[in-house]
Design an enzyme around this catalytic site. Sequence first.
Site, mmCIF file in Angstrom:
data_model
loop_
_atom_site.group_PDB
_atom_site.id
_atom_site.type_symbol
_atom_site.label_atom_id
_atom_site.label_comp_id
_atom_site.label_asym_id
_atom_site.label_seq_id
_atom_site.Cartn_x
_atom_site.Cartn_y
_atom_site.Cartn_z
ATOM 1 N N LYS A 159 39.187 47.994 7.291
ATOM 2 C CA LYS A 159 39.497 47.342 8.563
ATOM 3 C C LYS A 159 40.586 46.285 8.355
ATOM 4 O O LYS A 159 40.361 45.286 7.681
ATOM 5 C CB LYS A 159 38.250 46.666 9.143
ATOM 6 C CG LYS A 159 38.459 46.242 10.583
ATOM 7 C CD LYS A 159 37.441 45.227 11.042
ATOM 8 C CE LYS A 159 37.753 43.840 10.594
ATOM 9 N NZ LYS A 159 39.019 43.270 11.101
ATOM 10 N N GLU B 15 37.665 37.778 -2.095
ATOM 11 C CA GLU B 15 38.917 37.128 -2.522
ATOM 12 C C GLU B 15 39.292 36.182 -1.403
ATOM 13 O O GLU B 15 39.695 36.611 -0.326
ATOM 14 C CB GLU B 15 40.003 38.169 -2.752
ATOM 15 C CG GLU B 15 39.689 39.067 -3.933
ATOM 16 C CD GLU B 15 40.649 40.223 -4.049
ATOM 17 O OE1 GLU B 15 41.849 40.009 -3.826
ATOM 18 O OE2 GLU B 15 40.189 41.324 -4.337
ATOM 19 N N CYS C 81 47.797 33.555 -0.288
ATOM 20 C CA CYS C 81 46.593 32.875 -0.781
ATOM 21 C C CYS C 81 46.923 32.004 -1.981
ATOM 22 O O CYS C 81 46.449 30.885 -2.100
ATOM 23 C CB CYS C 81 45.505 33.888 -1.112
ATOM 24 S SG CYS C 81 46.032 35.158 -2.273
ATOM 25 N N GLU D 286 43.592 24.134 3.378
ATOM 26 C CA GLU D 286 44.593 25.179 3.145
ATOM 27 C C GLU D 286 45.473 25.308 4.372
ATOM 28 O O GLU D 286 45.026 25.839 5.397
ATOM 29 C CB GLU D 286 43.874 26.503 2.844
ATOM 30 C CG GLU D 286 44.826 27.580 2.406
ATOM 31 C CD GLU D 286 44.191 28.965 2.322
ATOM 32 O OE1 GLU D 286 43.183 29.234 3.005
ATOM 33 O OE2 GLU D 286 44.746 29.783 1.585
HETATM 34 P P1 NAD Z 1 39.999 35.599 8.198
HETATM 35 O O1 NAD Z 1 38.902 35.251 7.280
HETATM 36 O O2 NAD Z 1 40.061 34.987 9.521
HETATM 37 O O3 NAD Z 1 40.005 37.179 8.475
HETATM 38 C C1 NAD Z 1 40.040 38.128 7.427
HETATM 39 C C2 NAD Z 1 39.502 39.446 7.941
HETATM 40 O O4 NAD Z 1 38.104 39.309 8.246
HETATM 41 C C3 NAD Z 1 40.162 39.950 9.226
HETATM 42 O O5 NAD Z 1 40.308 41.359 9.127
HETATM 43 C C4 NAD Z 1 39.131 39.580 10.285
HETATM 44 O O6 NAD Z 1 39.227 40.379 11.427
HETATM 45 C C5 NAD Z 1 37.836 39.834 9.544
HETATM 46 N N1 NAD Z 1 36.637 39.142 10.068
HETATM 47 C C6 NAD Z 1 36.569 38.055 10.880
HETATM 48 N N2 NAD Z 1 35.273 37.698 11.075
HETATM 49 C C7 NAD Z 1 34.515 38.563 10.348
HETATM 50 C C8 NAD Z 1 33.113 38.702 10.112
HETATM 51 N N3 NAD Z 1 32.224 37.869 10.651
HETATM 52 N N4 NAD Z 1 32.699 39.681 9.299
HETATM 53 C C9 NAD Z 1 33.580 40.525 8.717
HETATM 54 N N5 NAD Z 1 34.914 40.463 8.897
HETATM 55 C C10 NAD Z 1 35.376 39.481 9.701
HETATM 56 O O7 NAD Z 1 41.337 35.346 7.366
HETATM 57 P P2 NAD Z 1 42.839 35.429 7.895
HETATM 58 O O8 NAD Z 1 43.123 34.237 8.735
HETATM 59 O O9 NAD Z 1 43.059 36.802 8.443
HETATM 60 O O10 NAD Z 1 43.625 35.345 6.489
HETATM 61 C C11 NAD Z 1 43.991 34.150 5.890
HETATM 62 C C12 NAD Z 1 43.023 33.781 4.773
HETATM 63 O O11 NAD Z 1 42.959 34.830 3.797
HETATM 64 C C13 NAD Z 1 43.479 32.564 4.000
HETATM 65 O O12 NAD Z 1 42.388 31.722 3.753
HETATM 66 C C14 NAD Z 1 43.995 33.147 2.683
HETATM 67 O O13 NAD Z 1 43.984 32.244 1.595
HETATM 68 C C15 NAD Z 1 43.058 34.284 2.482
HETATM 69 N N6 NAD Z 1 43.612 35.259 1.535
HETATM 70 C C16 NAD Z 1 43.054 35.368 0.291
HETATM 71 C C17 NAD Z 1 43.584 36.251 -0.634
HETATM 72 C C18 NAD Z 1 43.022 36.385 -2.026
HETATM 73 O O14 NAD Z 1 43.314 37.381 -2.682
HETATM 74 N N7 NAD Z 1 42.236 35.439 -2.510
HETATM 75 C C19 NAD Z 1 44.671 37.056 -0.277
HETATM 76 C C20 NAD Z 1 45.209 36.911 0.996
HETATM 77 C C21 NAD Z 1 44.652 36.009 1.903
#
Ligand code: NAD
Length: 470
Positions: free
Chosen positions: A168, A241, A275, A372
């Site tokens: 997803k 992650e 990230c 962040e």
């Molecule tokens: P987010 O946590 O808002 O969303 C990530 C994903 O989770 C999306 O697909 C979202 O639709 C889904 N989601 C939302 N609520 C959910 C739930 N309750 N259950 C399951 N899935 C759900 O993150 P974002 O704003 O899309 O991305 C930015 C974040 O991602 C930043 O904190 C960044 O640091 C992190 N990130 C981490 C890595 C890594 O490898 N450590 C890599 C890229 C981004």
Amino acid sequence: MTTTQPGPAPVARDGRLAVVDPATGLAFDHAPDQRPEQLDALVSRAHAAWRGWRADPAARRAALLAAADAVDAAAGDLAPLLTREQGKPLAESAAEIARTAARLRYFAGLAEQALGPQPITDGRPVRTELRWRPLGPVAAIVPWNFPLQLASAKLAPALAAGNTMLLKPSPYTPLATRLLGEVLTGALPEGVLTIVTGREPLGARLVAHPGIRQVTFTGSIPTGRAVAAGTAASLARVTLELGGNDAAILLEDVDPERIADRLFWAAFRNCGQVCMAVKRVYAPAHRYAEVVEALARRAKSVVVGPGSDPDTQLGPVNNAPQLARVERYTARALADGARAAAGGHRLDGPGYFFAPTILADVPPDSPVVTEEQFGPVLPVLPYRSLDQAVAAANATGFGLGGSVWGTDLDRAEAVAHRLECGTAWINHHAELSLAQPFAGVKESGVGVAGGPWGLYGNLSPFVVHRPEEA
Ligand code: NAD
């Protein structure tokens, strides 16, 4: 630690998800807003496909290599679509797609070497043999900053290991992933990979589905906690992650002019939405003004614009809630006494553009330092002793990466060993090889991706133990 909650979901009408071009702020296309009720049938299909997919490693390898070639061949369609919905410059989209294909090839090759039977010997008269078994259907959830690269980071090791997958993407960036899914499913047996798109609670229901054997999630820390809780009933394996707040520590012998370009782009690539971007810089107090000035000069000279324009170096922020968050952190820092050495504000006109911003004289407890920001804003802080800099770098709940910059490499490496994180770089930041492990400590993650560790993370050990004689 306080963390900002993710923003509200994008708009959907008539069962369709509106997809916005961040360079204009206008919807330009739609994706299905699939409902959680649809998951039962899709998970059953993934189970059915698993039986054939797990059985024939040679066919699997051939299919994954064909899939990699298909991704390369489709790059001309994938790259502009990725730029349109995500905002990044076209060259960065092309690089993301090349890495997607490379990752499929890497894991196809690795699985061939790594998955044969392995004898375990300990001197006793028994024959103990280890084999690695796939787990079953895996649910993968990814964010909007690197939709294809992160999708491939999930699907390449999982499929190479013999699992099937439901993936997803973020509702902000569903289109390039759907196209990638079409390209890949042309090379893979039916049901091996399914892309599902839609708003919450789709992701929450997917991770909690009883037919899912492993969940692999990339995203923010608050959502990561919800995902971990969501697997409590099924006890599916889970890897997370999560967010980072990487510090770059500049040592006294650093040459600011020499490193300024590399350091700047380590913080601002993909508009700071990485990230493991540099999210705060610690500079020795007597070099502080020089460092701020060198970074501010870069920030002021960067070409900001739509990713589709070949001259653009820095695109827009991906979505409206994220832009609001970047504005909020910046405004708060300025209100608390920080100075914008460059930028500090949104850019006029349509789209989600924010001026590349260097913040000086930021209070160390300002949220732009302790949380962040995930955008084109970089706080630079002075330090008086190295111990103080290391303590500040380690003082948050994050633990993804960090870097140390200086001329004496041995000294820099000695400081790097003191950082509480999964990866530390010297004189650069955020460069990763497909063959190395990638993991965060503290609240930045659970589990290991990348290299053989990432492959074995998608497998379960199965040991057969028999005596030498009956
Ligand atoms: P987010 O946590 O808002 O969303 C990530 C994903 O989770 C999306 O697909 C979202 O639709 C889904 N989601 C939302 N609520 C959910 C739930 N309750 N259950 C399951 N899935 C759900 O993150 P974002 O704003 O899309 O991305 C930015 C974040 O991602 C930043 O904190 C960044 O640091 C992190 N990130 C981490 C890595 C890594 O490898 N450590 C890599 C890229 C981004």
